[in-house]
Scaffold this motif. Structure first.
Motif, PDB file in Angstrom:
ATOM      1  N   ASP A   1     -10.497  10.113  16.472  1.00 30.46           N
ATOM      2  CA  ASP A   1     -10.107  10.348  15.082  1.00 30.46           C
ATOM      3  C   ASP A   1     -11.115  11.249  14.375  1.00 30.46           C
ATOM      4  N   GLN A   2     -12.394  10.984  14.629  1.00 29.29           N
ATOM      5  CA  GLN A   2     -13.432  11.809  14.016  1.00 29.29           C
ATOM      6  C   GLN A   2     -13.311  13.263  14.467  1.00 29.29           C
TER       7      GLN A   2
ATOM      8  N   LEU B   1      -3.888  11.176  10.152  1.00 31.19           N
ATOM      9  CA  LEU B   1      -4.183  11.340  11.568  1.00 31.19           C
ATOM     10  C   LEU B   1      -3.308  10.445  12.443  1.00 31.19           C
ATOM     11  N   ARG B   2      -3.076   9.204  12.021  1.00 31.30           N
ATOM     12  CA  ARG B   2      -2.248   8.278  12.789  1.00 31.30           C
ATOM     13  C   ARG B   2      -1.999   7.025  11.960  1.00 31.30           C
ATOM     14  N   GLY B   3      -1.132   6.163  12.452  1.00 27.16           N
ATOM     15  CA  GLY B   3      -0.918   4.872  11.827  1.00 27.16           C
ATOM     16  C   GLY B   3      -1.945   3.856  12.294  1.00 27.16           C
ATOM     17  N   GLU B   4      -1.964   2.708  11.613  1.00 17.60           N
ATOM     18  CA  GLU B   4      -2.862   1.630  12.044  1.00 17.60           C
ATOM     19  C   GLU B   4      -2.418   1.094  13.400  1.00 17.60           C
ATOM     20  N   MET B   5      -3.391   0.760  14.246  1.00 22.23           N
ATOM     21  CA  MET B   5      -3.100   0.254  15.583  1.00 22.23           C
ATOM     22  C   MET B   5      -4.010  -0.925  15.894  1.00 22.23           C
ATOM     23  N   LYS B   6      -3.544  -1.830  16.730  1.00 21.82           N
ATOM     24  CA  LYS B   6      -4.384  -2.917  17.198  1.00 21.82           C
ATOM     25  C   LYS B   6      -4.841  -2.609  18.616  1.00 21.82           C
ATOM     26  N   PHE B   7      -6.164  -2.662  18.823  1.00 20.75           N
ATOM     27  CA  PHE B   7      -6.740  -2.337  20.123  1.00 20.75           C
ATOM     28  C   PHE B   7      -7.181  -3.612  20.839  1.00 20.75           C
TER      29      PHE B   7
ATOM     30  N   LEU C   1       0.818  -1.205   0.000  1.00 20.46           N
ATOM     31  CA  LEU C   1       0.000   0.000   0.000  1.00 20.46           C
ATOM     32  C   LEU C   1       0.856   1.262   0.000  1.00 20.46           C
ATOM     33  N   ALA C   2       0.487   2.222  -0.854  1.00 19.18           N
ATOM     34  CA  ALA C   2       1.163   3.516  -0.843  1.00 19.18           C
ATOM     35  C   ALA C   2       0.799   4.305   0.414  1.00 19.18           C
ATOM     36  N   LEU C   3      -0.399   4.074   0.931  1.00 23.82           N
ATOM     37  CA  LEU C   3      -0.849   4.704   2.169  1.00 23.82           C
ATOM     38  C   LEU C   3      -1.316   3.621   3.121  1.00 23.82           C
ATOM     39  N   GLN C   4      -1.055   3.815   4.415  1.00 24.45           N
ATOM     40  CA  GLN C   4      -1.564   2.899   5.418  1.00 24.45           C
ATOM     41  C   GLN C   4      -1.730   3.668   6.720  1.00 24.45           C
ATOM     42  N   GLY C   5      -2.936   3.638   7.246  1.00 26.21           N
ATOM     43  CA  GLY C   5      -3.208   4.359   8.479  1.00 26.21           C
ATOM     44  C   GLY C   5      -4.599   4.966   8.442  1.00 26.21           C
ATOM     45  N   VAL C   6      -4.785   6.011   9.267  1.00 29.58           N
ATOM     46  CA  VAL C   6      -6.077   6.678   9.396  1.00 29.58           C
ATOM     47  C   VAL C   6      -5.925   8.116   8.905  1.00 29.58           C
ATOM     48  N   TYR C   7      -6.875   8.554   8.077  1.00 33.90           N
ATOM     49  CA  TYR C   7      -6.757   9.832   7.379  1.00 33.90           C
ATOM     50  C   TYR C   7      -8.062  10.613   7.442  1.00 33.90           C
ATOM     51  N   ALA C   8      -7.943  11.943   7.466  1.00 35.02           N
ATOM     52  CA  ALA C   8      -9.073  12.802   7.155  1.00 35.02           C
ATOM     53  C   ALA C   8      -9.211  12.809   5.636  1.00 35.02           C
ATOM     54  N   VAL C   9     -10.437  12.575   5.149  1.00 35.40           N
ATOM     55  CA  VAL C   9     -10.621  12.406   3.706  1.00 35.40           C
ATOM     56  C   VAL C   9     -11.824  13.191   3.218  1.00 35.40           C
TER      57      VAL C   9
END
Length: 343
Positions: free
Chosen positions: A298-299, A279-285, A218-226
């Motif tokens: 994030d919202q 906004l941040r990278g992917e995380m496991k909760f 993936l060119a992008l991976q994580g959480v984004y405002a879109v």
């Protein structure tokens, strides 16, 4: 625009053209300069423009998951090339049979017998054939006796640096979407068709549109405002996760989009998503409650980002930014390598 899949689908009407060869990943401004170069010669010779691409891309064939992330799907690449004036795309399956062709066999089978090329534009560092033994000089030598001319690509500079697929990937990875848009000549987009998934988002009050992505790095991976381009030409703001959803798990990468203040059925429709800020990278909760809390945060961050952007008048990357200090060099003595191998 015609898409020709494999040499076996070439017909007599495809014989006679000006052509170029490459990955054209991203179809960035360097690639666009190559298409302009081809169109100039095509008009002078009254011939169609053919772009030869490979699927998978050679580095994906050799390196697999270690290959650079792809910037554009094949269908998007074809669409962009068509918009730039290409008449045909010859898509060659990159497999053991193709990689084992000698350079001279490749020239004879693809360029001479297959396409009847009259003029070829490639980078002067272009390598091809078994063990990459073919080069620009060989193309020139064979072309002289086979009825086609060879011209090197013009290097495209932006702010004094060569535009390349690698540079675009770097800008995307660090979240510099404005600079990526300048190099691409358009905003970077992701998309796909919305499918039904496990609908876990609805159970925690965050319904999402799920768009499976190709199984490539993936060119992008994580959480984004879109911002999302919706059917009918409307836009909606939101937040998106791009990746493997480590908390709930996924068998393939997914673009998962939650649109603010939106509650319409998008199943089966194509959706285009423009990342605006990371906004941040992917995380496991530890569980869904922890995930829900983070999604709420994030919202809130995404909403603040869009509110601040609107208040300051800063433009979002919905259209390409004006270029500054750009140049196209047709002389390879500029000391910069051509862009073909990089994209």
């Amino acid at each position: 625009m015609q898409v020709i899949r494999g040499l076996h689908n070439l017909r007599d009407e495809h014989h006679g053209c000006v052509a170029t060869i490459g990955n054209f990943d991203g179809v960035h401004r360097g690639h666009q300069a190559i298409l302009d170069q081809l169109l100039e010669r095509a008009r002078s010779l009254s011939l169609p423009v053919t772009v030869v691409v490979f699927e998978p891309q050679p580095r994906e064939f050799f390196a697999g998951d270690q290959a650079p992330p792809r910037l554009t799907r094949l269908r998007d690449k074809v669409r962009l090339l068509a918009e730039l004036g290409a008449d045909r795309v010859l898509c060659l399956p990159f497999n053991d049979a193709l990689r084992s062709l000698t350079a001279r066999s490749f020239i004879e089978r693809v360029l001479v017998q297959g396409l009847g090329v009259r003029h070829l534009v490639v980078g002067d560092d272009f390598r091809f054939g078994c063990d990459r033994r073919g080069d620009f000089e060989l193309l020139q030598a064979v072309g002289t006796g086979s009825g086609f001319d060879v011209e090197h690509t013009r290097t495209f500079l932006l702010d004094g640096e060569r535009v390349s697929s690698t540079r675009v990937r770097t800008m995307l990875a660090c979240g510099n979407f404005d600079q990526a848009a300048r190099m691409l000549g358009r905003p970077y987009r992701l998309g796909g068709r919305v499918v039904r998934d496990r609908q876990l988002g609805r159970t925690i009050g965050v319904p999402t549109a799920n768009l499976p992505q190709p199984p490539h790095p993936l060119a992008l991976q994580g959480v984004y405002a879109v911002k999302a381009e919706l059917p009918g030409g409307h836009h909606a703001e939101g937040v998106a996760n791009i990746g493997w959803r480590p908390t709930v798990g996924s068998l393939r990468p997914v673009l998962e989009v939650h649109l603010f203040d939106f509650d319409e059925d998008l199943y089966g429709q194509r959706l285009t998503v423009l990342p605006c800020a990371k906004l941040r990278g992917e995380m496991k909760f530890d569980g869904l409650e922890a995930l829900k809390a983070q999604i709420g945060a994030d919202q809130a961050r995404a909403r603040r980002f869009f509110a601040e952007t609107a208040a300051t008048g800063d433009s979002l990357p919905l259209a390409s930014a004006p270029l500054a200090r750009e140049a196209v060099f047709s002389d390879s003595s500029a000391g910069l390598p051509a862009d073909h191998d990089d994209g």
